[in-house]
Design a protein around this motif. Structure first.
Motif: not given
Length: 127
Positions: A32, A56-57, A51-52, A108-109
């Motif tokens: 990611a 998803n953004t 995401s990898w 997560y970010w």
């Protein structure tokens, strides 16, 4: 791991830029990725993440609807399209790879979850 940003510059309010982040020495498609920015005298802030698989953004509220994050895993490159720029967007923009080995800190970010960083590219919005 090497991350190299490009595409920054001086742009007038309302203008656009496209930033690129070229990655090497990592399995890019497994990570990611995120864009962060830091303005003078301010803390670094999350801008956008992907995401990898690019399925998803995520965006900071301040850029939602104006910025678009994308990636091309075949080219080991991530992008950030910046539209409708305003002076408050002036900052050094850095890309980062999220390290899945790190114990998650906060959301997560959160920047502390990213183990590899580029040197940054300056974006200046001014008339």
């Amino acid at each position: 791991v090497q991350l190299v940003e490009s595409g920054g510059g001086l742009v007038q309010p309302g203008g656009s830029l496209r930033l690129s982040c070229a990655a090497s020495r990592l399995t890019f498609s497994s990570y990611a990725m995120g864009w962060f920015r830091q303005a003078p005298g301010k803390e670094r802030e999350f801008v956008a993440g992907i995401s990898w698989s690019a399925g998803n953004t995520y965006y900071a509220d301040s850029v939602k609807g104006r910025f678009t994050i994308s990636r091309d895993n075949a080219k080991n490159t991530m992008y950030l399209q910046l539209n409708s720029l305003n002076p408050e967007d002036t900052a050094v923009y850095s890309c980062a790879a999220r390290d899945p080995r790190l114990p998650q800190f906060g959301t997560y970010w959160n920047a502390r979850n990213f183990g590899s960083w580029g040197q940054g590219t300056q974006v200046t919005v001014s008339s």
